[in-house]
Each structure stands twice: as C-alpha cells, then as structure tokens.
Design an enzyme around this catalytic site. Sequence first.
Site, mmCIF file in Angstrom:
data_model
loop_
_atom_site.group_PDB
_atom_site.id
_atom_site.type_symbol
_atom_site.label_atom_id
_atom_site.label_comp_id
_atom_site.label_asym_id
_atom_site.label_seq_id
_atom_site.Cartn_x
_atom_site.Cartn_y
_atom_site.Cartn_z
ATOM 1 N N LEU A 26 0.915 -1.129 0.055
ATOM 2 C CA LEU A 26 0.034 0.164 -0.196
ATOM 3 C C LEU A 26 0.748 1.233 -0.085
ATOM 4 O O LEU A 26 0.347 2.339 -0.569
ATOM 5 C CB LEU A 26 -0.875 -0.015 1.316
ATOM 6 C CG LEU A 26 -1.914 -1.064 1.330
ATOM 7 C CD1 LEU A 26 -2.629 -1.079 2.881
ATOM 8 C CD2 LEU A 26 -2.995 -0.918 0.298
ATOM 9 N N GLY A 29 7.562 3.442 3.660
ATOM 10 C CA GLY A 29 7.930 4.402 4.377
ATOM 11 C C GLY A 29 9.482 4.050 4.962
ATOM 12 O O GLY A 29 10.265 3.343 4.292
ATOM 13 N N GLY A 30 9.976 5.007 5.982
ATOM 14 C CA GLY A 30 11.598 5.095 6.361
ATOM 15 C C GLY A 30 11.944 3.520 6.768
ATOM 16 O O GLY A 30 12.938 3.061 6.210
ATOM 17 N N GLY A 32 10.115 0.616 6.287
ATOM 18 C CA GLY A 32 9.628 -0.480 5.764
ATOM 19 C C GLY A 32 8.397 -0.184 4.874
ATOM 20 O O GLY A 32 8.010 0.791 4.837
ATOM 21 N N CYS A 33 7.899 -1.276 4.566
ATOM 22 C CA CYS A 33 6.601 -1.178 3.546
ATOM 23 C C CYS A 33 5.192 -1.378 4.367
ATOM 24 O O CYS A 33 5.120 -2.094 5.351
ATOM 25 C CB CYS A 33 6.467 -2.189 2.454
ATOM 26 S SG CYS A 33 7.754 -1.733 1.237
ATOM 27 N N LYS A 48 2.183 -2.616 8.709
ATOM 28 C CA LYS A 48 3.251 -2.016 8.345
ATOM 29 C C LYS A 48 4.479 -3.029 8.826
ATOM 30 O O LYS A 48 4.396 -3.623 10.049
ATOM 31 C CB LYS A 48 3.678 -0.762 9.207
ATOM 32 C CG LYS A 48 4.998 -0.201 9.027
ATOM 33 C CD LYS A 48 4.951 1.539 9.079
ATOM 34 C CE LYS A 48 4.840 1.909 10.537
ATOM 35 N NZ LYS A 48 5.175 3.349 10.671
ATOM 36 N N ASP A 145 6.314 14.440 11.999
ATOM 37 C CA ASP A 145 6.354 14.137 10.862
ATOM 38 C C ASP A 145 5.165 14.392 9.922
ATOM 39 O O ASP A 145 4.623 13.693 9.183
ATOM 40 C CB ASP A 145 6.771 12.855 10.395
ATOM 41 C CG ASP A 145 7.669 12.595 9.216
ATOM 42 O OD1 ASP A 145 7.898 13.582 8.460
ATOM 43 O OD2 ASP A 145 7.844 11.461 8.820
HETATM 44 N N1 ADE Z 1 -0.559 3.295 3.817
HETATM 45 C C1 ADE Z 1 -0.008 3.403 5.053
HETATM 46 N N2 ADE Z 1 -0.718 3.188 5.987
HETATM 47 C C2 ADE Z 1 -1.836 3.014 5.326
HETATM 48 C C3 ADE Z 1 -3.307 2.284 5.859
HETATM 49 N N3 ADE Z 1 -3.570 2.233 7.158
HETATM 50 N N4 ADE Z 1 -4.206 1.925 5.139
HETATM 51 C C4 ADE Z 1 -4.031 2.216 3.817
HETATM 52 N N5 ADE Z 1 -2.735 2.561 3.366
HETATM 53 C C5 ADE Z 1 -1.759 2.862 4.216
#
Ligand code: ADE
Length: 281
Positions: A26, A29-30, A32-33, A48, A145
């Site tokens: 989805l 980030g810093g 990880g995905c 995450k 942030d």
């Molecule tokens: N990207 C980061 N966090 C998310 C989330 N909770 N729902 C959808 N996309 C995201």
Amino acid sequence: MKGSVPIVDYKQIEKTTNNFHESNILGEGGFGCVYKAHLDHNLDVAVKKLQCETQNAQREFENEVNLLSKIQHPNIISLLGCSSDGDTRFIVYELMHNGSLETQLHGPSHGSALTWHMRMKIALDTARGLEYLHEHCHPAVIHRDMKSSNILLDSNFNAKLSDFGLAITDGSQSKKNIKLSGTLGYLAPEYLLDGKLTDKSDVYAFGVVLLELLLGRKPVEKLAPAQCQSIVTWAMPQLTDRSKLPSIVDPVIKNTMDLKHLYQVAAVAVLCVQPEPSYRP
Ligand code: ADE
C-alpha cells in the site's frame, strides 16, 4: 483499547499478504513497507512491516505502538494490533481505502481530483487530529512528521493522521537531545535553524499541507539524496549560526523561509475564501 495491544498471529499476516507479495504493497516508509492483509472474519487491515535490526527502527516501533495504544480519535489512525517474527515487527492498523493525501494530490494517476469541498474537509479533519494531539493528550504529543503522505483517507475520504514513529510527548527527556528529523519542506524554520521543537513545528507542517491542498502541488521539490545527507549531517539542533551553513543548503532554507510567509497567506485563504457559497466546513 486504551493501553493494551492485541497480538496478531504472524502466520495470518504472512498468508493474507501472500508472503508480502509486492502486489499487496500500500505504501513505503522510512523503515519498511505497508501491506494490505486481512484478519479473522475477513477484516481488511493495513500492516506495517519493520525490519528492527537497528536500534532506531526498534525505538520507532515501540514508540508508535506505545503512543497509538493510548489514543483514540476519529482523525487519528486506529491501531488494531501488533505482531513479530524474529527481528521483524508488524503494526496492524485499520485500512484506509483511499490511501494517502499525497497520492491523491500528487500520485501517478491524479485520478480522484479532490473537489474544493473535500479539500476543506480534509484540512478540517487534519486540524482536528492535530488539535487532539496538542490540546487533549496529557502530556501533549508532537507528531514531528506531519506531511501529506502521513494523512490517510478512508472510504468516505475522512482524513486521519498516521505514522507516529517519530512522535514525542511534550516535555519528555527525549525532547532535549532530539536529532533533526522529519521531512524537508515541512520543517519549521526555527526547528531547522535552532533546533527549537514545539507543537508549533506540527502547525507549520500543517501549513505546508494546507498549501498543497490549495495549490495542488508540492511546495518544495524533492531534494537529491546527497543534499539531504548534507543537511542532515549539518543541521543538528545545537547549530544556530547561519554563516556555518554549507552553500548547498542555502536555497532550501530560503524556500522554507518563504513558505513561512506563504503559510500565513494560505491559512487566511482557507479560512476566508469560499469559492462556492454552499461550502461550509
Ligand atoms: N499506507 C500506510 N498506512 C496505510 C493504511 N492504514 N491504510 C492504507 N494505506 C496505508
């Protein structure tokens, strides 16, 4: 939930992300995905994945889980649980079907074309989330942030603040020896120049988000990694003497200064301009 964090079975995360297949990503980030997954009874969630080999990553993980477990607000992402597999940690959140504000505004498809009314509502939701962190949490929480990629939109385009890895509580010990972090283009000048961090740093970043909502574009272009590196190594909070700035960062500082002024203009515009009389946030 206030305080306790449900432990989610790692196997379920692994299975329903199709072993972290890239088609389920989805966002990135810093540390990880974020993947789409689902839990029991087919509840869609976002997960995450953090590789916690470094102390920083571990700290960010614990920080986010600790803070979010104590917070419940309609404009702040809900933490549903966490999980782990060796050094890898997972944070499970509610799924935000319309992704991030950044993608909606600047993404490759430019598909959604947020209307003015939606933009006003997103600004209001974001302000409510921030106000909650600053005024109703004790001690107050500074997000640190705030940016369009950390504002997520649910299926009805309600906006919620996310990514609390850098957040700190006001007055905490960690605030005293804080390293410069956050995202360039969103950093308040007094923080960038003097390391002065307060809840107003979030308000400044919110101003930049307002500009994005108004202008439909990013106020500051992305910097090359070498420039970022140079700024990060230079701009420690204790450094207050502008004459010591490497020349490479000067334009950035200038941009940020200009933004301060634009922020005030934008804030007034958002409050005063009503292009269509029926729109009342
Ligand atoms: N990207 C980061 N966090 C998310 C989330 N909770 N729902 C959808 N996309 C995201």
